[in-house]
Motif scaffolding. Structure first.
Motif, PDB file in Angstrom:
ATOM      1  N   UNK B 187       0.861  -1.197   0.000  1.00 23.08           N
ATOM      2  CA  UNK B 187       0.000   0.000   0.000  1.00 23.08           C
ATOM      3  C   UNK B 187       0.895   1.246   0.000  1.00 23.08           C
ATOM      4  N   UNK B 188       0.346   2.406  -0.414  1.00 24.27           N
ATOM      5  CA  UNK B 188       1.175   3.625  -0.320  1.00 24.27           C
ATOM      6  C   UNK B 188       1.525   3.917   1.138  1.00 24.27           C
ATOM      7  N   UNK B 189       2.757   4.357   1.372  1.00 21.35           N
ATOM      8  CA  UNK B 189       3.172   4.666   2.751  1.00 21.35           C
ATOM      9  C   UNK B 189       2.295   5.785   3.314  1.00 21.35           C
ATOM     10  N   UNK B 190       1.854   6.676   2.426  1.00 24.26           N
ATOM     11  CA  UNK B 190       1.037   7.811   2.888  1.00 24.26           C
ATOM     12  C   UNK B 190      -0.348   7.376   3.371  1.00 24.26           C
ATOM     13  N   UNK B 191      -0.702   6.101   3.131  1.00 22.52           N
ATOM     14  CA  UNK B 191      -1.999   5.635   3.635  1.00 22.52           C
ATOM     15  C   UNK B 191      -1.877   5.088   5.058  1.00 22.52           C
ATOM     16  N   UNK B 192      -0.849   5.558   5.774  1.00 24.45           N
ATOM     17  CA  UNK B 192      -0.559   5.068   7.137  1.00 24.45           C
ATOM     18  C   UNK B 192      -1.805   5.008   8.015  1.00 24.45           C
ATOM     19  N   UNK B 193      -2.477   6.170   8.144  1.00 26.21           N
ATOM     20  CA  UNK B 193      -3.595   6.249   9.104  1.00 26.21           C
ATOM     21  C   UNK B 193      -4.703   5.248   8.787  1.00 26.21           C
ATOM     22  N   UNK B 194      -4.832   4.955   7.513  1.00 23.84           N
ATOM     23  CA  UNK B 194      -5.896   4.070   7.074  1.00 23.84           C
ATOM     24  C   UNK B 194      -5.485   2.596   7.223  1.00 23.84           C
ATOM     25  N   UNK B 195      -4.243   2.302   6.852  1.00 29.90           N
ATOM     26  CA  UNK B 195      -3.847   0.895   6.703  1.00 29.90           C
ATOM     27  C   UNK B 195      -2.915   0.333   7.776  1.00 29.90           C
ATOM     28  N   UNK B 196      -2.198   1.199   8.494  1.00 25.18           N
ATOM     29  CA  UNK B 196      -1.157   0.678   9.390  1.00 25.18           C
ATOM     30  C   UNK B 196      -1.738   0.377  10.778  1.00 25.18           C
ATOM     31  N   UNK B 197      -1.330  -0.762  11.309  1.00 22.40           N
ATOM     32  CA  UNK B 197      -1.836  -1.176  12.629  1.00 22.40           C
ATOM     33  C   UNK B 197      -0.671  -1.617  13.527  1.00 22.40           C
ATOM     34  N   UNK B 198      -0.981  -1.614  14.804  1.00 28.12           N
ATOM     35  CA  UNK B 198      -0.036  -2.209  15.739  1.00 28.12           C
ATOM     36  C   UNK B 198      -0.612  -3.522  16.242  1.00 28.12           C
ATOM     37  N   UNK B 199       0.248  -4.353  16.807  1.00 31.25           N
ATOM     38  CA  UNK B 199      -0.255  -5.547  17.489  1.00 31.25           C
ATOM     39  C   UNK B 199       0.451  -5.687  18.831  1.00 31.25           C
ATOM     40  N   UNK B 200      -0.291  -6.235  19.778  1.00 31.39           N
ATOM     41  CA  UNK B 200       0.266  -6.586  21.082  1.00 31.39           C
ATOM     42  C   UNK B 200       0.131  -8.103  21.190  1.00 31.39           C
ATOM     43  N   UNK B 201       1.228  -8.785  21.428  1.00 34.59           N
ATOM     44  CA  UNK B 201       1.232 -10.256  21.401  1.00 34.59           C
ATOM     45  C   UNK B 201       1.448 -10.824  22.794  1.00 34.59           C
ATOM     46  N   UNK B 202       0.774 -11.919  23.063  1.00 33.25           N
ATOM     47  CA  UNK B 202       0.956 -12.638  24.326  1.00 33.25           C
ATOM     48  C   UNK B 202       1.452 -14.045  24.024  1.00 33.25           C
ATOM     49  N   UNK B 203       2.686 -14.314  24.462  1.00 35.66           N
ATOM     50  CA  UNK B 203       3.293 -15.630  24.262  1.00 35.66           C
ATOM     51  C   UNK B 203       3.110 -16.396  25.557  1.00 35.66           C
ATOM     52  N   UNK B 204       2.514 -17.557  25.471  1.00 31.59           N
ATOM     53  CA  UNK B 204       2.280 -18.361  26.673  1.00 31.59           C
ATOM     54  C   UNK B 204       3.469 -19.293  26.898  1.00 31.59           C
ATOM     55  N   UNK B 205       3.905 -19.378  28.150  1.00 30.01           N
ATOM     56  CA  UNK B 205       4.968 -20.329  28.491  1.00 30.01           C
ATOM     57  C   UNK B 205       4.318 -21.516  29.194  1.00 30.01           C
ATOM     58  N   UNK B 206       4.398 -22.680  28.560  1.00 29.93           N
ATOM     59  CA  UNK B 206       3.811 -23.871  29.187  1.00 29.93           C
ATOM     60  C   UNK B 206       4.635 -24.208  30.428  1.00 29.93           C
ATOM     61  N   UNK B 207       3.988 -24.223  31.611  1.00 30.45           N
ATOM     62  CA  UNK B 207       4.775 -24.430  32.835  1.00 30.45           C
ATOM     63  C   UNK B 207       5.442 -25.810  32.899  1.00 30.45           C
ATOM     64  N   UNK B 208       4.896 -26.776  32.206  1.00 28.81           N
ATOM     65  CA  UNK B 208       5.473 -28.129  32.266  1.00 28.81           C
ATOM     66  C   UNK B 208       6.533 -28.341  31.186  1.00 28.81           C
ATOM     67  N   UNK B 209       6.125 -28.111  29.922  1.00 29.08           N
ATOM     68  CA  UNK B 209       7.066 -28.380  28.826  1.00 29.08           C
ATOM     69  C   UNK B 209       8.035 -27.224  28.605  1.00 29.08           C
ATOM     70  N   UNK B 210       7.770 -26.074  29.233  1.00 28.46           N
ATOM     71  CA  UNK B 210       8.593 -24.870  29.104  1.00 28.46           C
ATOM     72  C   UNK B 210       8.621 -24.369  27.655  1.00 28.46           C
ATOM     73  N   UNK B 211       7.596 -24.723  26.890  1.00 35.92           N
ATOM     74  CA  UNK B 211       7.521 -24.366  25.481  1.00 35.92           C
ATOM     75  C   UNK B 211       6.788 -23.036  25.321  1.00 35.92           C
ATOM     76  N   UNK B 212       7.265 -22.195  24.399  1.00 41.69           N
ATOM     77  CA  UNK B 212       6.593 -20.919  24.142  1.00 41.69           C
ATOM     78  C   UNK B 212       5.587 -21.096  23.009  1.00 41.69           C
ATOM     79  N   UNK B 213       4.418 -20.478  23.176  1.00 40.39           N
ATOM     80  CA  UNK B 213       3.397 -20.551  22.142  1.00 40.39           C
ATOM     81  C   UNK B 213       2.738 -19.183  22.005  1.00 40.39           C
ATOM     82  N   UNK B 214       2.638 -18.685  20.769  1.00 37.56           N
ATOM     83  CA  UNK B 214       1.980 -17.399  20.548  1.00 37.56           C
ATOM     84  C   UNK B 214       0.484 -17.606  20.716  1.00 37.56           C
ATOM     85  N   UNK B 215      -0.002 -17.301  21.930  1.00 34.90           N
ATOM     86  CA  UNK B 215      -1.388 -17.631  22.288  1.00 34.90           C
ATOM     87  C   UNK B 215      -2.388 -16.737  21.554  1.00 34.90           C
ATOM     88  N   UNK B 216      -2.154 -15.428  21.600  1.00 33.66           N
ATOM     89  CA  UNK B 216      -3.051 -14.517  20.870  1.00 33.66           C
ATOM     90  C   UNK B 216      -2.378 -13.169  20.647  1.00 33.66           C
TER      91      UNK B 216
END
Lengths: 202, 652
Positions: B187-216
């Motif tokens: 997209x055009x860079x100038x369409x920032x306000x219309x098209x650009x978004x941020x995301x906040x990610x929560x990675x879950x750490x499984x307490x048993x397997x100690x594995x990381x998973x991008x939960x949401x």
């Protein structure tokens, strides 16, 4: 002490109990090392050493035997392989025999047999020490002529008891818990004979 | 004549003396030490430091490990960057660690180390760090001081507000510093306000397997999300993120993103987000991202490609997220040990705003809103602010706590640390730093129970503090005693790479679990050889696998023939040692990648593709023993059409 007391054949109850305890005490020798050889060097601040048991040779830490064999190959010493030492297979039977023999004595109350037990155990102990010395002599002297490190005139026999400087390593050899238990067992048998003779005298 | 000249001489000396005094006075103001500081930082030979300090390597992509109070450097942990010193990212066992959806990336910019926590206190199990450039989060196992997992963050660019953890390391957070079209789009860079978004990610750490998973992920307005901290105690369910560029500028941000008097702290109720996720409120986005992890059994890094992620939109999730207006372009957001106060480092603000969690909850209940953005209610500033620290220095960035009721804020522009009292918001002390402090660190200073004792200034510029090393100078940390009423500078020490942020923890929480070597019988690498008698060479087409062992002081085999130009030769080397601190190294002449270091009991593989015939020596590159110089071997490389038979030997 009257000679007749010494030669008297039957033991009193107290002494029989002591003889029985002395025999049963020997069971503990299966759970503790007989002898320790510690090798002290600046690069091993956490300690390095071997533990000699009735039936095995282990490290002070799980892999010490391997580490020591690794070091020993530089001076051409033979690999310490517990499998190749027949004494480790015989010693447990000897101790079991001494336990059974001792319990038999407690049951039979026979003082003469206690003397026999004592003499036999002391002889076995002496043979054991000599045998141990010979193993140490063999490891210390029979060196591979292709060894990378050869110091003229140097042999690497660890001491039987006490400490000795071997190149950068101070070797300290000492009897351990199982050996002390054997000494106590022998002492208790002597005590049993002694108490018994005293009692009769009075 | 004579007397006059004597007088002149005396007055000249007098003037010189005066200059000397002034000069000494100047030096004094530059932090010259006066008391028993040397004793306070002296750790006698053979004794241990009290704390570990983990500093981000910044543009080096690594983590530096230091001791405090001595400032001694112990190790550089390889994380996002290949390390030819150890073979990390070069060896067949570690290469996969650096795989991303953009291919193999041997570098990143690592900013924020974060220790795992139990009940809000660092527990010494793991340390996490963000990759800012190609969004990633790495997990380092502190039993081994090795990177054991790296997860890529999709729908993100510039993973800056990361990787802060919740009170029991339930989640590790990540977010976009550079908003971009989500999903990516031409997209055009100038369409920032219309098209650009941020995301906040929560990675879950499984307490048993100690594995990381991008939960949401939560899709948010296209601001720049800068830093984060999770709540604790009463604010356990919440995580806070600073944002700037609420102007949504896409060019000349230094002017255009500095217009609004207030930007926002985003407050996210992650418990509520979990609930919405369970209720099926999330949309599934297609997004390619990698998770690389060390397989426990084989000790080999494996890449796993994921194709979907669950995304929550605040519009569909009422009560999940709020904006707290905060002056101005805030950087750090730091929650005090009680979990009540949320301190924002408004880097262009003239005050340090402190929000109250209690007031925030009350304002939400009473709906004290000042409009909303994309379904996110904006709370009224006056309804949430607990107080403002006046005269906090210029450019306040980041705050940590000593657990005794005081907060310490770094001020970048005025190059100082400002100590202030929680509750009264009064500045009680300040100390200059040399120079241009970014973050600061107190052992456990972002936890429920700070260990206190020191504050470490993490400086961007050193200028005249050390011997010059050409145009590029060392970065540095400064150790400051905070046990007294007045802060006291104890020590400067250089750091490897740029120390954006650091974390510190009492040494005994980590050293008791430190791995000394790997048990050879537990080595599950399919190419491991557990004894010299099994060492061998096998050919499979033009692949040659050399199953080699290393033990003081030889490799087995050490003479190898029958290799041909055009072969792909894999040296699989198992270090047979079972003792601490006896790694072996391995390198072949003309190798195009790196050496490898093989830890005792481990197996490492390096690939070699010889291009010319001849004899190639290989050798141990880590001084291992008295006969280390003898620890070498030869490989004979013959023409591709030769019929030299495959042969290998040791000691023949």
């Amino acid at each position: 002490m009257h000679p007749s007391n010494v030669l008297r054949t039957m033991m009193n109850t107290k002494s029989r109990i002591i003889v029985a305890i002395a025999s049963l005490l020997l069971i503990l020798t299966f759970f503790f090392p007989l002898w320790t050889i510690d090798l002290n060097a600046p690069q091993y601040p956490e300690g390095l050493g071997i533990r000699i048991w009735l039936d095995q040779i282990s490290g002070l830490k799980p892999n010490d035997l391997q580490s020591i064999n690794g070091l020993n190959h530089y001076i051409g010493m033979k690999v310490i392989d517990p499998e190749s030492i027949p004494e480790l297979k015989i010693m447990p039977y000897l101790i079991v025999f001494m336990i059974v023999f001792g319990l038999f004595n407690a049951y039979m109350k026979n003082r003469k047999l206690v003397y026999l037990w004592l003499i036999l155990f002391v002889i076995l102990g002496a043979i054991g020490m000599y045998d141990f010395y010979m193993w140490e002599y063999e490891y210390g002297h029979q060196l591979n002529p292709d060894a990378p490190i050869k110091v003229p005139g140097m042999t690497y026999q660890p001491p039987l008891i006490g400490s000795k400087q071997l190149l950068n390593i101070t070797a300290v050899s000492l009897p351990s818990i199982a050996a002390i238990i054997i000494f106590i067992s022998i002492f208790l048998n002597i005590l049993a004979l002694f108490l018994d003779s005293k009692k009769v005298k009075t | 004549m004579k007397t006059i000249s004597k007088k002149m001489l005396l007055s000249a000396f007098g003037i010189l003396f005066l200059f000397a005094l002034i000069y000494a006075g100047c030096n004094q103001s530059k932090g010259t030490l006066t008391g028993n500081e040397a004793e306070q930082v002296y750790v006698a030979p053979g004794t241990y430091d009290e704390f570990y300090l983990f500093t981000s390597g910044g543009f080096s992509g690594q983590i530096g490990v230091y001791g405090l109070p001595s400032g001694r450097h112990f190790k550089t942990i390889s994380v996002f960057s290949q390390n030819p010193e150890t073979g990390y990212g070069y060896s067949e066992e570690t290469k996969a660690m650096l795989n991303t959806s953009y291919g193999f990336i041997p570098w990143d910019d690592s900013h924020h180390p974060e220790l795992s926590m139990t009940d809000g206190v660092p527990d010494g199990r793991f340390i996490f760090i963000n990759g800012n450039n190609t969004p990633r989060v790495a997990k380092i196992d502190l039993r081994e001081f090795e990177t054991t997992e790296i997860i890529e963050i999709p729908n993100s660019a510039g993973n800056h507000a990361s990787p802060f953890v919740t009170e029991n390391t339930e989640y590790i957070v990540a977010s976009t510093r550079f908003s971009v079209p989500v999903p990516q789009n031409d997209v055009p860079i100038s369409s920032y306000k219309e098209n650009f978004k941020g995301t906040i990610s929560f990675i879950k750490l499984d307490p048993k397997t100690e594995k990381m998973n991008l939960e949401f992920q939560i899709i948010v307005p296209g601001f720049n999300y800068d830093l984060a901290h999770a709540g604790k105690g009463p604010s356990h369910d919440w995580a806070f993120f600073t944002s700037y560029n609420s102007e949504q500028a896409n060019t000349l941000l230094e002017i255009n993103a500095s217009k609004n008097d207030k930007d926002f702290v985003a407050a996210v109720n992650w418990k509520k987000a979990e609930q919405y996720l369970k209720e099926g409120k999330a949309k599934t986005y297609n997004a390619e991202y990698y998770r690389n992890y060390v397989d426990h059994k084989t000790q080999i890094a494996v890449s796993e490609k994921n194709n979907q992620v669950k995304v929550l939109d605040p519009k569909d999730c009422p009560g999940m997220m709020y904006y707290l207006p905060t002056p101005k372009s805030p950087h750090g957001v730091d929650v005090d040990p009680s979990g009540e106060y949320i301190v924002a480092g408004g880097k262009l603000a003239t005050v340090i705003p402190v929000h109250s969690f209690t007031k925030m909850i009350k304002a939400i209940e009473e709906k004290q809103f000042d409009g909303e953005i994309s379904g996110i209610p904006i709370l009224k500033y006056d309804a949430v602010v607990a107080g403002e620290v006046k005269d906090p220095g210029l450019g306040p960035l980041h705050t940590e706590f000593d657990g005794n009721g005081y907060a310490y804020t770094s001020a970048f522009i005025s190059s100082e640390i400002v100590k202030w009292k929680i509750g009264t918001w009064e500045v009680v002390d300040r100390i200059p730093t040399y120079y241009s402090i970014g973050h600061l660190c107190i052992p456990g200073g972002d936890s429920k129970k700070p260990f206190g004792k020191y504050v470490i200034a993490l400086n961007k510029i050193t200028k005249d503090r050390y011997l010059p090393t050409g145009p590029e100078l060392t970065q540095s940390a400064q150790l400051i005693d905070i046990t007294g009423e007045k802060m006291k500078l104890l020590l400067d020490f250089p750091t490897v790479g740029e120390p954006h942020y650091a974390q510190s923890i009492p040494a005994d929480l980590i050293m008791k679990n430190s791995v000394k070597f790997y048990k050879i019988e537990e080595n599950g690498n399919p190419y491991a050889v557990k004894g010299e008698k099994d060492s061998r060479v096998e050919r499979k087409g033009n692949e040659v696998h050399i199953f080699m062992t290393a033990a003081r002081s030889h490799f087995s085999p050490d003479n190898i023939e029958g290799i041909k130009v055009g072969d792909a030769v894999y040296f699989h080397i198992t270090n047979l040692e079972q003792d601490w601190d006896v790694p072996h190294g391995f390198a072949v002449k003309g190798m195009n990648n790196s050496e490898i270091l093989i830890m005792p009991g481990a197996t490492r593989t390096i690939k070699w593709e010889p291009k010319q015939t001849g004899i190639y020596p290989f050798y141990c590159s880590d001084f291992c023993s008295a006969l280390h110089q003898e620890m070498q071997g030869y490989v004979r490389v013959s023409p591709s059409n030769s019929n030299v038979p495959l042969a290998f030997s040791l000691g023949k």
